[in-house]
Scaffold this active site. Sequence first.
Site, short mmCIF file in Angstrom:
data_model
loop_
_atom_site.label_atom_id
_atom_site.label_comp_id
_atom_site.label_asym_id
_atom_site.label_seq_id
_atom_site.Cartn_x
_atom_site.Cartn_y
_atom_site.Cartn_z
N ARG A 1 13.62 -50.25 26.35
CA ARG A 1 14.38 -49.79 25.20
C ARG A 1 15.03 -50.98 24.50
O ARG A 1 15.16 -52.06 25.09
CB ARG A 1 15.44 -48.78 25.63
CG ARG A 1 14.85 -47.52 26.24
CD ARG A 1 15.90 -46.66 26.90
NE ARG A 1 16.52 -47.34 28.03
CZ ARG A 1 17.45 -46.79 28.80
NH1 ARG A 1 17.86 -45.56 28.56
NH2 ARG A 1 17.95 -47.46 29.82
N ILE B 1 42.44 -46.28 22.61
CA ILE B 1 42.95 -47.56 23.09
C ILE B 1 43.21 -48.53 21.93
O ILE B 1 43.85 -49.56 22.13
CB ILE B 1 41.98 -48.20 24.10
CG1 ILE B 1 40.58 -48.35 23.50
CG2 ILE B 1 41.96 -47.43 25.40
CD1 ILE B 1 39.61 -49.14 24.38
N SER C 1 27.64 -41.33 34.59
CA SER C 1 26.93 -40.63 33.51
C SER C 1 25.77 -41.50 33.05
O SER C 1 25.90 -42.71 32.85
CB SER C 1 27.89 -40.36 32.35
OG SER C 1 28.43 -41.57 31.84
N ALA D 1 39.19 -49.41 31.97
CA ALA D 1 37.81 -48.95 32.16
C ALA D 1 37.23 -48.32 30.91
O ALA D 1 36.07 -47.90 30.91
CB ALA D 1 37.76 -47.95 33.32
N ILE E 1 33.66 -44.40 36.08
CA ILE E 1 34.41 -45.39 36.86
C ILE E 1 35.90 -45.08 36.80
O ILE E 1 36.59 -45.11 37.83
CB ILE E 1 34.14 -46.81 36.33
CG1 ILE E 1 32.67 -47.16 36.49
CG2 ILE E 1 35.02 -47.82 37.07
CD1 ILE E 1 32.21 -47.21 37.92
N VAL F 1 26.34 -48.16 38.90
CA VAL F 1 26.99 -47.36 39.93
C VAL F 1 26.29 -46.01 40.03
O VAL F 1 25.88 -45.43 39.03
CB VAL F 1 28.49 -47.16 39.62
CG1 VAL F 1 29.26 -48.43 39.88
CG2 VAL F 1 28.72 -46.67 38.22
N LEU F 2 26.14 -45.55 41.24
CA LEU F 2 25.40 -44.31 41.49
C LEU F 2 26.25 -43.10 41.13
O LEU F 2 27.39 -42.99 41.54
CB LEU F 2 25.03 -44.24 42.97
CG LEU F 2 24.28 -45.47 43.49
CD1 LEU F 2 24.12 -45.39 44.99
CD2 LEU F 2 22.94 -45.58 42.81
N LYS G 1 25.68 -56.59 32.51
CA LYS G 1 25.02 -56.75 31.21
C LYS G 1 25.73 -57.78 30.33
O LYS G 1 25.23 -58.15 29.26
CB LYS G 1 24.92 -55.40 30.51
CG LYS G 1 23.99 -54.43 31.23
CD LYS G 1 24.00 -53.05 30.62
CE LYS G 1 23.01 -52.14 31.36
NZ LYS G 1 23.33 -51.95 32.79
N GLU H 1 17.20 -53.83 26.30
CA GLU H 1 17.17 -53.64 27.74
C GLU H 1 16.51 -54.83 28.43
O GLU H 1 15.50 -55.36 27.98
CB GLU H 1 16.41 -52.37 28.10
CG GLU H 1 16.46 -52.02 29.58
CD GLU H 1 15.79 -50.70 29.89
OE1 GLU H 1 16.11 -50.11 30.94
OE2 GLU H 1 14.94 -50.25 29.10
#
Length: 650
Positions: free
Chosen positions: A551, A347, A457, A368, A296, A453-454, A414, A554
Amino acid sequence: MLGAIHNQLFQMHRRYKRLVMVAADTIMIPLALLSAFAMRLGIEEFEPERFIWWFLVAPVVAIPAFIRLGLYRAVVRYMGPQAAFAVLKGVTFATISLMILVLMFRVPGFPRSVFINFWLISVLYVGGSRFFIRAYFHWLTRSYTDRSIIAIYGAGGAGLQLASAIKDGGEYLPVAFIDDNNALSGSILGGIQIYSSSQLEGLVKDQGVTQVFLAMPSISASERQAILNRLEDLPVYVRSVPSMPDLLSGKLNLEEVRDIEIEDLLGRDAVPPFDTLLSKCIQGKSVMVTGAAGSIGSELCRQIIKVRPKCLVLFDISEFGLYNINSQLSLMEGSEEIEIVPLLSSIRHKPLLVKVLRYYKVDVIYHAAAYKHVPLVEHNIIAGVRNNVFGTLSVAKAAIEAKVKDFVMISTDKAVRPTNVMGATKRLAELMIQGLALEPGATTFCAVRFGNVLGSSGSVVPLFRRQIESGGPVTVTHPEVSRYFMTIPEAAQLVIQAGALARSGDIFVLDMGERLKIVDLAGKMIRLMGFEVKDEDNPLGSIEIKFTGLRPGEKLREELMIGDNLSGTEHSKILRAREMRLEWDEIEQISEELYRACDNFDNEKIRAILLHSIVGYRPDHEFVDAILNESTTTDIAEFDTNIAKFPGRQ
């Protein structure tokens, strides 16, 4: 044997191929004149010795005309209308020249009708020989080479240019155009016949078509999805080509023909960005992106560069990732006018952050940086809390101290009723910036929440593709698992626009359309890559879908909001969520407890703190599954009541 001849002909130098054509025409022209006499006078009355010199004169006149008209520059196996027209002009010139010479020398017994016969037969011999060779090459190519037999879906300008580009290579052989316009059916485009979409199944069976290339760059996403749905049941590998402007400008080549991506299956078009919202926080300003090397973060940087900031600070802890994104941005158009600063650090280093923000006079931060992989964070709880919670707090406090105007945090679906540590840490980070927004200060805080998002990673699409290419099985965690999806550029543009709409403490939710079942996605990808799903109904299929179980942490179905307290904004895809907040005193108390638990490496204490602090946090996915299986209701209040009654979860 024929394959060897074919290869020798292809590998022959172009100069020798031209000499062969000249030699062939040198034979064809006298032969055409001989045939013209025979047609006019008959075999018995014709005395060829009387006109022997004219059989030598004819090619002397014709060959230079053919050379002048460029007939020998045409590539025979790609011969088209222009070359055929050149044959007509060359034969016409040769016939007229021959007729003038015969009249000048007053040749006795030379019938005038021979010239008409000569013209017709010469066109047949010279042109026909070339089209015969063209057909011979195509037959050999189709029969004795390893080129993939393909059909091109889209008989427009893009399809024609694609076919021309493909013919120059040795990998694909286009045998048909497919088009939904039935009026075009039966027509010929670039030497290739056009068929209707209803005839494609017959082409697969009769001509051995193994791949279909979509060459329709201007159609909408819904139209593309409809075409893919029709192709899904055919045993063909469906691929899409680069846009023609990119192909012709040299940015892409045919080796980059791409597989069908999930965005092709979503069936919805991205909403064009509002230029005023894109430029409000960026144009001419100093911008920082934390996690700039991530999926992102890097896309945010690419979108930001396009809006022309004064300075872009790239902040990341990954040396390799930071090097990559800095190199990419440096090559983008207009980047030479922008100060791009790659900074390698954590950060959590607040003093450095404050110095950087002040030195570069940063106006807006897009935060991000986060650990986002659910199973990894579930097994590395302390690292997840320190990065996602304390890292966010560090950047936010540095922004306040340096008087940064806008702070935009990238959140996730999430964080809504989280069932895992990653989601819980992101929800706590949301609560932190909302708490800071209640404190006096010049910084406007907001968070933008969206789903998968397509191309990021860990994305499921490249994983499925690798599994299909290796013969399967394709692994899906659960038959009912579903997710929201959005392209990375669309998500990045919406994040930037949401920041421009922010009032301090806002949580924005991106409209991501409908959820997509992962098992349906896996099945579509298998079929569109030319295989069949192997299951109980089709035991002879080639690729199996294997369910591995959810998992740790999940969810079956992700959510984007807590409750239904949403309101619209100026942008149809950006919604404002009104959710419960915590006072800053409560946030500070939670932070202190988490600090101590992390310093003591007490994972269970961390889980307990998150469980009691984050409303809706349910860390046991098996427990959630049990509730879902026992209850048919979708009402949230009843769901929460069931949770409260579940043994051991008081």
